[in-house]
Design a protein around this motif. Structure first.
Motif, mmCIF file in Angstrom:
data_model
loop_
_atom_site.group_PDB
_atom_site.id
_atom_site.type_symbol
_atom_site.label_atom_id
_atom_site.label_comp_id
_atom_site.label_asym_id
_atom_site.label_seq_id
_atom_site.Cartn_x
_atom_site.Cartn_y
_atom_site.Cartn_z
ATOM 1 N N SER A 228 -14.454 -26.644 51.287
ATOM 2 C CA SER A 228 -15.860 -26.262 51.154
ATOM 3 C C SER A 228 -15.987 -24.781 50.804
ATOM 4 O O SER A 228 -16.893 -24.380 50.068
ATOM 5 N N ASP A 229 -15.055 -23.946 51.324
ATOM 6 C CA ASP A 229 -15.030 -22.544 50.914
ATOM 7 C C ASP A 229 -14.597 -22.418 49.461
ATOM 8 O O ASP A 229 -15.144 -21.602 48.704
ATOM 9 N N VAL A 230 -13.612 -23.214 49.059
ATOM 10 C CA VAL A 230 -13.192 -23.235 47.654
ATOM 11 C C VAL A 230 -14.384 -23.522 46.756
ATOM 12 O O VAL A 230 -14.609 -22.842 45.748
ATOM 13 N N ALA A 231 -15.169 -24.541 47.115
ATOM 14 C CA ALA A 231 -16.327 -24.929 46.299
ATOM 15 C C ALA A 231 -17.335 -23.791 46.191
ATOM 16 O O ALA A 231 -17.874 -23.524 45.108
ATOM 17 N N LYS A 232 -17.589 -23.107 47.293
ATOM 18 C CA LYS A 232 -18.538 -21.991 47.264
ATOM 19 C C LYS A 232 -18.018 -20.851 46.400
ATOM 20 O O LYS A 232 -18.784 -20.214 45.667
ATOM 21 N N TRP A 233 -16.718 -20.585 46.487
ATOM 22 C CA TRP A 233 -16.132 -19.536 45.652
ATOM 23 C C TRP A 233 -16.240 -19.901 44.173
ATOM 24 O O TRP A 233 -16.581 -19.062 43.331
ATOM 25 N N LEU A 234 -15.941 -21.169 43.857
ATOM 26 C CA LEU A 234 -16.011 -21.606 42.471
ATOM 27 C C LEU A 234 -17.434 -21.517 41.935
ATOM 28 O O LEU A 234 -17.660 -21.106 40.786
ATOM 29 N N LEU A 235 -18.396 -21.901 42.760
ATOM 30 C CA LEU A 235 -19.787 -21.838 42.333
ATOM 31 C C LEU A 235 -20.216 -20.398 42.105
ATOM 32 O O LEU A 235 -20.899 -20.082 41.116
ATOM 33 N N ASN A 236 -19.791 -19.501 42.984
ATOM 34 C CA ASN A 236 -20.085 -18.080 42.794
ATOM 35 C C ASN A 236 -19.455 -17.553 41.518
ATOM 36 O O ASN A 236 -20.086 -16.798 40.764
ATOM 37 N N LEU A 237 -18.216 -17.943 41.262
ATOM 38 C CA LEU A 237 -17.528 -17.495 40.052
ATOM 39 C C LEU A 237 -18.236 -18.011 38.807
ATOM 40 O O LEU A 237 -18.464 -17.257 37.847
ATOM 41 N N HIS A 238 -18.587 -19.287 38.828
ATOM 42 C CA HIS A 238 -19.241 -19.888 37.663
ATOM 43 C C HIS A 238 -20.596 -19.241 37.384
ATOM 44 O O HIS A 238 -20.965 -19.033 36.223
ATOM 45 N N GLU A 239 -21.326 -18.908 38.426
ATOM 46 C CA GLU A 239 -22.679 -18.379 38.262
ATOM 47 C C GLU A 239 -22.714 -16.871 38.042
ATOM 48 O O GLU A 239 -23.529 -16.375 37.266
ATOM 49 N N ARG A 240 -21.798 -16.137 38.708
ATOM 50 C CA ARG A 240 -21.953 -14.680 38.733
ATOM 51 C C ARG A 240 -20.726 -13.905 38.258
ATOM 52 O O ARG A 240 -20.756 -12.669 38.218
ATOM 53 N N GLY A 241 -19.664 -14.595 37.900
ATOM 54 C CA GLY A 241 -18.465 -13.890 37.480
ATOM 55 C C GLY A 241 -18.641 -13.199 36.142
ATOM 56 O O GLY A 241 -19.526 -13.562 35.353
#
Length: 331
Positions: A228-241
């Motif tokens: 679930s932390d992986v998913a949040k990190w990926l979503l942050n990367l996709h949206e704000r990286g």
């Protein structure tokens, strides 16, 4: 403009967690539809009905190598389809080619369908041998897997796929983000195959297993980030990286395989002894294998919200409860 996602690998462990995170943020992110490519829609529906039956979800039956892409517009493409259990692959040449070809096809499709964002789920397997820095493997680690070794097919194919992403980003305005994912843990983690954690958990709950066995010498080390932390990190990367960026995704805490087994044993009831059977490491030559994630933490402010003990306790609790349910009268 409402967003439409096309996702490969959305039916796997990490993919399911990411799709659930996207569904939870559907309104905030203005997501109209999530199309998930899957070879077996009905099988996936049985495994994850909460996703399959959710509003805005569309299951598209097909295989990465031959699917006929929908002739429609998408704003986002997430490519995570790869079988990482390469120890059971009989034809490594075909396996490596399928990884690279799948990436090439999705990059082309992202361009054709008008995507603004592309997220590639890569792996820490792209890195070469250590010894690594004490803080873990940084994104700029310069060595690569041994080109002459067939056993590095997965890492080589992932590495080349990352290069395809870079070449595509050079020629197109699409934002291309790459996540190099390390070891992951969660309630739906596979408990068979090549992974030490799954083997330890299986032995911990098995009435027929007298102990928890370590096949190597127990000195190799890993780190485990909750899915679930992986998913949040990926979503942050996709949206704000940054538009073109590559980040490690993994836990900071390093544990040896022996320590991992002892944690599983300590959280099990009854507690079983841990037996070290081997005298040398047998984990693919990677004695220490965990990432330095300072870059993504600094850039995106992501955090680890689940400890390793909490994650293992949850797995054991769920499996024990399932065993009790199966042995109740009438089941």
């Amino acid at each position: 403009m409402a967003r439409k996602f096309f996702i490969t690998g959305g039916t796997g462990l990490i993919g399911r967690a990411l799709v659930r995170a996207l569904l939870a943020q559907r309104s905030a992110l203005n997501i109209d539809q999530l199309t998930l490519l899957t070879r077996h829609p009905e099988r996936f529906r049985a495994v994850a009905p909460d996703i399959a039956d959710a509003e805005g979800i569309r299951l598209l039956q097909g295989d990465m190598s031959s699917v006929a892409w929908p002739k429609e517009t998408f704003t986002d493409l997430v490519h995570g389809a790869t079988d990482v259990n390469d120890m059971q692959v009989s034809d490594r040449l075909a396996y490596a080619w399928s990884i690279a070809e799948g990436t090439r096809r999705t990059l082309e499709y992202a361009k054709q369908s008008g995507c603004e964002r592309y997220l590639y789920l890569s792996s820490g397997a792209v890195y070469g041998p250590g010894p690594y820095p004490e803080a873990g493997i940084p994104e700029n680690w310069s060595t690569a897997p041994d080109l002459a070794s067939p056993s590095t097919a997965y890492g080589q194919a992932k590495r080349f796929s990352e290069h395809l992403c870079a070449l595509h980003a050079e020629q197109n305005p699409i934002a291309v983000r790459i996540a190099r994912i390390f070891s992951v843990i969660g309630d739906e983690s596979p408990l068979d195959g090549q992974y030490a954690l799954g083997n330890f958990v299986q032995e911990a709950i098995s009435p027929s297993a007298a102990c928890i066995r370590i096949k190597g010498d127990g000195t190799a080390s890993r780190s485990y980030l909750h899915v679930s932390d992986v998913a949040k990190w990926l979503l942050n990367l996709h949206e704000r990286g940054p538009r073109i960026s590559t980040f490690n995704v993994g836990a900071k805490r390093e544990v040896t395989i022996r320590q991992l087994a002892e944690i599983v044993a300590g959280l099990s009831s009854p507690r079983k002894a841990v037996i070290v059977e081997g005298k040398t490491p047998n984990y693919g030559g990677r004695t220490r294998y965990f990432p330095d994630c300072q870059l993504i933490v600094a850039a995106l402010g992501v955090t680890e919200e689940h400890s390793l003990e909490v994650a293992i306790s949850s797995i054991l609790s769920n499996l024990t409860g399932r065993q009790k349910s199966l042995h109740q009268p009438g089941n």
